[in-house]
Scaffold this motif. Structure first.
Motif, PDB file in Angstrom:
ATOM      1  N   ALA A 320      81.166 -18.867 -32.181  1.00 22.54           N
ATOM      2  CA  ALA A 320      81.876 -18.199 -33.150  1.00 22.54           C
ATOM      3  C   ALA A 320      81.208 -17.157 -33.255  1.00 22.54           C
ATOM      4  N   VAL A 321      81.896 -16.709 -34.956  1.00 25.90           N
ATOM      5  CA  VAL A 321      80.979 -14.776 -34.562  1.00 25.90           C
ATOM      6  C   VAL A 321      79.809 -14.987 -35.594  1.00 25.90           C
ATOM      7  N   TRP A 322      78.528 -14.153 -34.406  1.00 29.59           N
ATOM      8  CA  TRP A 322      77.737 -13.943 -35.397  1.00 29.59           C
ATOM      9  C   TRP A 322      78.072 -12.067 -35.665  1.00 29.59           C
ATOM     10  N   SER A 323      78.181 -11.892 -37.121  1.00 34.15           N
ATOM     11  CA  SER A 323      78.174 -11.161 -37.729  1.00 34.15           C
ATOM     12  C   SER A 323      76.757  -9.435 -37.526  1.00 34.15           C
ATOM     13  N   ASN A 447      88.973 -21.387 -35.344  1.00 30.23           N
ATOM     14  CA  ASN A 447      88.148 -21.873 -35.077  1.00 30.23           C
ATOM     15  C   ASN A 447      86.691 -21.319 -35.976  1.00 30.23           C
ATOM     16  N   THR A 448      86.696 -22.540 -37.302  1.00 25.84           N
ATOM     17  CA  THR A 448      86.022 -22.159 -38.133  1.00 25.84           C
ATOM     18  C   THR A 448      84.577 -22.909 -38.243  1.00 25.84           C
ATOM     19  N   ASP A 469     108.584 -29.410 -48.073  1.00 23.45           N
ATOM     20  CA  ASP A 469     109.729 -29.470 -47.074  1.00 23.45           C
ATOM     21  C   ASP A 469     108.806 -28.532 -45.882  1.00 23.45           C
ATOM     22  N   ASP A 470     108.162 -27.766 -46.106  1.00 22.55           N
ATOM     23  CA  ASP A 470     107.766 -27.287 -44.682  1.00 22.55           C
ATOM     24  C   ASP A 470     106.494 -26.818 -44.752  1.00 22.55           C
ATOM     25  N   CYS A 471     105.707 -26.571 -43.509  1.00 28.41           N
ATOM     26  CA  CYS A 471     104.051 -25.492 -43.789  1.00 28.41           C
ATOM     27  C   CYS A 471     103.660 -25.812 -42.525  1.00 28.41           C
ATOM     28  N   LEU A 472     103.097 -24.100 -42.650  1.00 29.92           N
ATOM     29  CA  LEU A 472     102.329 -23.822 -41.074  1.00 29.92           C
ATOM     30  C   LEU A 472     100.736 -23.720 -42.065  1.00 29.92           C
ATOM     31  N   VAL A 473      99.879 -23.701 -41.224  1.00 28.96           N
ATOM     32  CA  VAL A 473      98.319 -24.124 -41.175  1.00 28.96           C
ATOM     33  C   VAL A 473      98.172 -22.380 -39.858  1.00 28.96           C
ATOM     34  N   VAL A 474      97.717 -21.506 -41.043  1.00 31.46           N
ATOM     35  CA  VAL A 474      97.218 -20.151 -39.925  1.00 31.46           C
ATOM     36  C   VAL A 474      95.742 -20.597 -39.788  1.00 31.46           C
ATOM     37  N   GLY A 475      94.841 -19.632 -39.288  1.00 32.54           N
ATOM     38  CA  GLY A 475      93.498 -19.317 -39.290  1.00 32.54           C
ATOM     39  C   GLY A 475      93.185 -17.996 -40.485  1.00 32.54           C
ATOM     40  N   THR A 476      92.717 -17.838 -41.247  1.00 32.83           N
ATOM     41  CA  THR A 476      92.498 -16.206 -42.246  1.00 32.83           C
ATOM     42  C   THR A 476      90.976 -16.154 -41.992  1.00 32.83           C
ATOM     43  N   GLY A 482      83.764 -17.580 -40.033  1.00 30.35           N
ATOM     44  CA  GLY A 482      84.634 -17.289 -39.058  1.00 30.35           C
ATOM     45  C   GLY A 482      86.165 -17.124 -39.706  1.00 30.35           C
ATOM     46  N   GLN A 483      86.429 -18.100 -39.761  1.00 28.92           N
ATOM     47  CA  GLN A 483      88.201 -18.475 -40.064  1.00 28.92           C
ATOM     48  C   GLN A 483      88.164 -19.419 -41.086  1.00 28.92           C
TER      49      GLN A 483
END
Length: 545
Positions: A320-323, A447-448, A469-476, A482-483
């Motif tokens: 995962a990201v290490w900033s 990747n959370t 009715d509907d759903c989409l899952v994304v990483g923010t 990280g996300q």
């Protein structure tokens, strides 16, 4: 000596039997004791009917027993498999069935779920419970770990094959986890090669050439000189990062593996253990661990009682990201530590390494390329450096492929110029200065905090709610993890839906880390004309919200 972890560990135990091998709180286990306890546990496995390359599943939080169980399985030429203790019933049942588990070692605090699932899996021959509740009773048909690890006569030492395997499960880019098969001989050979030494730079010294070929003599010398590595796998040992940098590599040179007592990560407990055991190495997974560690150091410094981190030589991170900002802040409190950021994947890919000393310019995503790393174009041909274009990253690997999945193995593993490579789907680019930048997995996987979440698995659960009715899952983007798993939800017309309802619905059906941290309510979920998800539009909508 055989190219086998168990054979190396046994030789080290013979060489330095009184040296501490495992520690958790007040419980310290010497190398000689660990060898004997693992041998007795190995005897219990075989007495239950497990044979060569039968599978032992380890469903434990970090603890001494985790490492003993791993060692015991290797001793008997069984296949140790790490289990994600966050999985709920159906996820756990799938994993145990997929890996062909015949024995399962688990914590009592996970026992209710384990026993429920075990009833569905007739192939399980032995259940062994580690009591982490202080006097937990034993369910019917379940053995007590401590009794098992002391009552049986030790299994005799045997000859082993370098073709024996261990198996690590990765969430990967599908909705179900995949077992990555690792031949032990290849793993040991790599870890003792120059390339392996480069990847673990700082564990033994400042130069890869510091490691002699005779690991046992090296372990004896380090013990005599009081210079053995002492490691805390801060991340769960079920993650390959923690096991690679805070487990197996440490035991190869006769070191001590220190595990924390609490099941959830506590940075203050970590630094208390650092002071107590004079820890030299910490294994983490990016900012999800590094940020709380930084805050703990800052909090104690602010009240005039800074932690003593002078023993820390190396902090390893991968997965995962290490900033850059967090690395800079860590150096203010741990000025002598080496920060090693390895870029790769659970498929054994190693794309590059960032090795930072105090005063170096820090970065989050640029790495010195690993030996043999390639950038492939859409046709699969290697791209020359300096093109400035993104491509698929390819890395040599010690992994053999995916368990029971020849189709995905053929997609992600291949020979390139007579060398065995993995191409798991990560995109990157070569920079003008010779470094490589990781751009991310070429799919929608999230990747959370080091955990991989496949969006469609969460979509499907959310859409079982009557009022959706509907759903989409994304990483923010998320500062700590990280996300963040973000659900963009379209309620049924005329209904009022609360964010907490969605989160609770998913948490009751999937591992909690898969549940949305954010829920965005919209009138219409973005989709393409053919009905397929419009992920770019969904992500933009979620980030604006």
């Amino acid at each position: 000596m055989e190219l086998h972890h168990a054979t190396v560990f046994e030789a080290v135990a013979d060489a330095i039997p009184d040296a501490p091998a495992l520690a958790q709180g007040d419980r310290v286990v010497s190398w000689g004791q660990m060898d004997q306890r693992a041998a007795r546990l190995a005897a219990a496995f075989t007495a239950a009917g497990l044979t060569v390359q039968s599978t032992v599943a380890i469903d434990l939080y970090n603890c001494n027993e985790w490492m003993e169980s791993f060692f015991a399985a290797l001793k008997a030429r069984l296949v140790p498999v790490s289990i994600n203790y966050r999985y709920l019933d159906d996820e756990l049942a799938y994993l145990l069935e997929n890996c062909d588990a015949e024995a399962l070692v688990f914590h009592a605090s996970l026992g209710e779920r384990v026993v429920r699932v075990a009833r569905r899996l007739p192939a399980l021959k032995l259940l062994v419970q580690v009591d982490d509740l202080g006097g937990a009773g034993l369910p019917p048909g379940v053995a007590d770990y401590e009794q098992t690890a002391t009552a049986h006569a030790p299994a005799p030492r045997i000859s082993r094959s370098p073709d024996d395997i261990v198996m690590w499960y990765s969430g990967g880019t599908t909705g179900l986890p995949k077992g990555v098969v690792i031949p032990i001989g290849r793993s040991v050979e790599f870890s003792t090669s120059r390339d392996g030494r480069v990847r673990t730079l700082g564990l033994y010294g400042s130069d890869p050439g510091d490691i002699p070929e005779d690991l046992v003599e090296h372990a004896r010398r380090l013990w005599d000189e009081g210079a053995r590595p002492v490691a805390i796998p801060a991340a769960p040992l079920m993650h390959s990062t923690a096991m690679s940098y805070g487990g197996a590599a440490i035991l190869h040179c006769g070191g001590t593996v220190v595990t924390l007592e609490r099941h959830s990560f506590d940075p203050h407990q970590l630094f208390a253990a650092v002071e107590r055991h004079r820890v030299t190495t910490i294994a983490i997974v990016g900012d999800a661990f590094a940020k709380p560690m930084t805050r703990a150091l800052e909090e104690r410094a602010a009240v005039g009682r800074p932690y003593d981190g002078s023993s820390i030589r190396t902090i390893y991170s991968a997965g995962a990201v290490w900033s850059a900002d967090v690395k800079d802040r860590l150096f203010r409190h741990l000025p002598d530590a080496l920060l090693v950021d390895n870029c790769g994947s659970s498929e054994g890919a190693w794309y590059g390494t960032s090795v930072l000393r105090n005063g170096d310019a820090t970065s989050s995503a640029s790495f010195a390329p690993a030996p043999g790393v390639l950038l492939l174009d859409e046709s699969g041909a290697a791209m020359p450096p300096g093109t400035g274009k993104a491509g698929l990253l390819a890395s040599t690997t010690t992994m053999a492929g995916y368990h029971k999945d020849p189709e995905r193995t053929a997609q992600a593993f291949r020979f390139i110029d007579d060398a065995w490579y993995t191409v798991p789907g990560d995109y990157g680019m070569f920079n003008d200065d010779g470094t490589v930048t990781l751009l991310g997995r070429g799919t929608s996987v999230i990747n959370t905090g080091g955990e991989k979440v496949y969006p469609e698995e969460v979509d499907d659960v959310v859409k079982t709610m009557e009022d959706i009715d509907d759903c989409l899952v994304v990483g923010t983007p998320d500062e700590r993890f990280g996300q963040a798993v973000t659900a963009v939800v379209q309620p049924r017309a005329g209904t009022v839906l609360g964010e907490r309802e969605v989160v609770d619905w998913v948490r009751a059906r999937l591992a909690h880390y898969k549940a949305p941290r954010r829920v965005v309510i919209v009138d219409k979920v973005p989709r393409l004309p053919n009905g397929k998800p419009d992920y770019p539009a969904t992500r933009r909508l979620a980030e604006r919200a």
